[in-house]
Design a protein around this motif. Structure first.
Motif, PDB file in Angstrom:
ATOM      1  N   PRO A   1     -41.441 -17.053  -6.430  1.00  0.00           N
ATOM      2  CA  PRO A   1     -40.087 -17.009  -6.997  1.00  0.00           C
ATOM      3  C   PRO A   1     -39.602 -18.412  -7.455  1.00  0.00           C
ATOM      4  O   PRO A   1     -38.632 -18.975  -6.497  1.00  0.00           O
ATOM      5  N   ARG A   2     -40.015 -19.158  -8.283  1.00  0.00           N
ATOM      6  CA  ARG A   2     -39.643 -20.707  -8.381  1.00  0.00           C
ATOM      7  C   ARG A   2     -38.089 -20.591  -8.772  1.00  0.00           C
ATOM      8  O   ARG A   2     -37.567 -19.547  -9.260  1.00  0.00           O
ATOM      9  N   THR A   3     -37.352 -21.575  -8.372  1.00  0.00           N
ATOM     10  CA  THR A   3     -35.983 -21.446  -8.564  1.00  0.00           C
ATOM     11  C   THR A   3     -35.705 -22.572  -9.599  1.00  0.00           C
ATOM     12  O   THR A   3     -34.766 -22.325 -10.414  1.00  0.00           O
ATOM     13  N   ASN A   4     -36.540 -23.628 -10.033  1.00  0.00           N
ATOM     14  CA  ASN A   4     -36.334 -24.415 -11.181  1.00  0.00           C
ATOM     15  C   ASN A   4     -35.252 -25.246 -11.208  1.00  0.00           C
ATOM     16  O   ASN A   4     -34.593 -25.620 -12.193  1.00  0.00           O
ATOM     17  N   TYR A   5     -34.492 -25.388  -9.763  1.00  0.00           N
ATOM     18  CA  TYR A   5     -33.431 -26.102  -9.543  1.00  0.00           C
ATOM     19  C   TYR A   5     -33.468 -27.538  -9.991  1.00  0.00           C
ATOM     20  O   TYR A   5     -32.487 -28.252 -10.254  1.00  0.00           O
TER      21      TYR A   5
ATOM     22  N   ALA B   1     -30.353 -31.761  -5.954  1.00  0.00           N
ATOM     23  CA  ALA B   1     -30.988 -31.027  -4.810  1.00  0.00           C
ATOM     24  C   ALA B   1     -31.713 -30.013  -5.360  1.00  0.00           C
ATOM     25  O   ALA B   1     -31.387 -29.349  -6.466  1.00  0.00           O
ATOM     26  N   CYS B   2     -32.993 -29.776  -4.740  1.00  0.00           N
ATOM     27  CA  CYS B   2     -33.842 -28.556  -5.294  1.00  0.00           C
ATOM     28  C   CYS B   2     -34.638 -28.191  -4.443  1.00  0.00           C
ATOM     29  O   CYS B   2     -34.980 -28.691  -3.594  1.00  0.00           O
ATOM     30  N   ALA B   3     -35.266 -26.893  -4.634  1.00  0.00           N
ATOM     31  CA  ALA B   3     -36.149 -26.229  -3.998  1.00  0.00           C
ATOM     32  C   ALA B   3     -37.309 -25.517  -4.639  1.00  0.00           C
ATOM     33  O   ALA B   3     -37.082 -25.213  -5.792  1.00  0.00           O
ATOM     34  N   TYR B   4     -38.322 -25.481  -4.057  1.00  0.00           N
ATOM     35  CA  TYR B   4     -39.582 -24.812  -4.884  1.00  0.00           C
ATOM     36  C   TYR B   4     -39.185 -23.266  -5.129  1.00  0.00           C
ATOM     37  O   TYR B   4     -39.551 -23.010  -6.243  1.00  0.00           O
ATOM     38  N   PHE B   5     -38.993 -22.496  -4.085  1.00  0.00           N
ATOM     39  CA  PHE B   5     -38.806 -21.362  -4.412  1.00  0.00           C
ATOM     40  C   PHE B   5     -37.938 -20.488  -3.365  1.00  0.00           C
ATOM     41  O   PHE B   5     -37.647 -21.277  -2.619  1.00  0.00           O
ATOM     42  N   ASP B   6     -37.633 -19.312  -4.029  1.00  0.00           N
ATOM     43  CA  ASP B   6     -36.322 -18.614  -3.232  1.00  0.00           C
ATOM     44  C   ASP B   6     -37.016 -17.949  -1.845  1.00  0.00           C
ATOM     45  O   ASP B   6     -38.250 -17.485  -2.252  1.00  0.00           O
ATOM     46  N   PHE B   7     -36.584 -18.167  -0.837  1.00  0.00           N
ATOM     47  CA  PHE B   7     -37.054 -17.310   0.419  1.00  0.00           C
ATOM     48  C   PHE B   7     -36.168 -16.129   0.598  1.00  0.00           C
ATOM     49  O   PHE B   7     -34.870 -16.384   0.814  1.00  0.00           O
ATOM     50  N   LYS B   8     -36.808 -14.923   0.886  1.00  0.00           N
ATOM     51  CA  LYS B   8     -35.917 -13.816   1.396  1.00  0.00           C
ATOM     52  C   LYS B   8     -36.684 -13.334   2.294  1.00  0.00           C
ATOM     53  O   LYS B   8     -37.854 -13.037   2.260  1.00  0.00           O
ATOM     54  N   LYS B   9     -35.877 -12.797   3.486  1.00  0.00           N
ATOM     55  CA  LYS B   9     -36.556 -12.262   4.649  1.00  0.00           C
ATOM     56  C   LYS B   9     -37.550 -10.893   4.168  1.00  0.00           C
ATOM     57  O   LYS B   9     -37.111 -10.278   3.518  1.00  0.00           O
ATOM     58  N   GLY B  10     -38.570 -10.671   4.818  1.00  0.00           N
ATOM     59  CA  GLY B  10     -39.294  -9.712   4.423  1.00  0.00           C
ATOM     60  C   GLY B  10     -40.115  -9.814   3.095  1.00  0.00           C
ATOM     61  O   GLY B  10     -41.108  -8.931   2.884  1.00  0.00           O
ATOM     62  N   SER B  11     -39.774 -10.918   2.423  1.00  0.00           N
ATOM     63  CA  SER B  11     -40.720 -11.174   1.184  1.00  0.00           C
ATOM     64  C   SER B  11     -42.035 -11.720   1.552  1.00  0.00           C
ATOM     65  O   SER B  11     -42.434 -12.072   2.650  1.00  0.00           O
TER      66      SER B  11
END
Length: 231
Positions: free
Chosen positions: A43-47, A68-78
């Motif tokens: 789940p890339r952010t493309n930020y 600022a950027c992040a590689y992917f979205d983190f959701k608990k349980g994912s």
């Protein structure tokens, strides 16, 4: 023709198959840590291509940053949570280098990334680093550095106080926990430079805010932020 090493690897694969960290399927020879399907569906952010993105907005009014950027979205349980868990708690420091290198390939042509002078991993306290055996943020930075050609600077910014875990703290408690724990040595190294702070995951941003504030208190520099994931 298989050499002795290849025969040994093939034999070990029968009993200890390499599995995808996300879905658990068996990896083929050309895959590392993640299978192609899970890599494609990350789940890339493309930020990195999106000014004023939600991660940058997280620091509005708190820390003056460039980007600022992040590689992917983190959701608990994912299922992708397993990447962070394996990196942080299961000793897979090479996973950090792999993910850093993969992210680097996607951001290497981004103009603002090309203006960065140093990659600065968020430091661990020596006691915690000895217990864990490594700093996961450093290995993420190393993977980025290997592909981007930007040097890693891990000596100037240090964590001088041991702090308790941030996991179950709220935003204000996280800030109180890290407000005065960092110190900048040799600030002249960062004077006039564009620094990219590196961490594994950003939640409230308290740790990264404290790092950036410590740097800007002692020198005139530009700060950007990169993490593996954003929660």
């Amino acid at each position: 023709m298989l050499n002795r090493s290849n025969y040994l690897n093939a034999f070990l694969e029968l009993f200890y198959p390499r599995l995808c960290l996300v879905c658990g399927d068996k990896l083929i020879a050309t895959e590392t840590y993640l299978c192609l399907k899970c890599q494609l569906h990350l789940p890339r952010t493309n930020y990195h291509n999106e000014p004023d993105n939600p991660m940058e907005q997280l620091f509005y009014g708190r820390l003056p940053i460039e980007r600022a950027c992040a590689y992917f979205d983190f959701k608990k349980g994912s299922p992708y949570q397993k990447i962070l868990h394996q990196l942080k708690y299961r000793g897979l420091k090479q996973l950090g280098e792999y993910m850093g290198a993969q992210f680097a390939l996607e951001i290497q042509d981004t103009k603002w990334i090309q203006s960065v002078d140093f990659l600065c991993p968020v430091p661990l306290h020596p006691r915690k680093e000895r217990k864990r055996g490594y700093n996961q943020s450093y290995h993420l930075a190393k993977g980025l550095s290997d592909k981007l050609g930007i040097p890693v600077e891990q000596e100037a910014l240090i964590r001088k106080k041991f702090s308790s875990t941030q996991t179950k703290k709220g935003r204000y408690e996280r800030w109180e926990n890290v407000e005065t724990i960092f110190e900048l040595r040799h600030p002249e190294r960062f004077e006039g430079k564009h620094l990219l702070l590196i961490d594994d995951v950003v939640t409230t941003g308290a740790t990264l805010e404290a790092c950036g504030a410590t740097i800007l208190r002692d020198c005139s520099a530009k700060i950007s932020i990169l993490t593996l994931a954003i929660a």
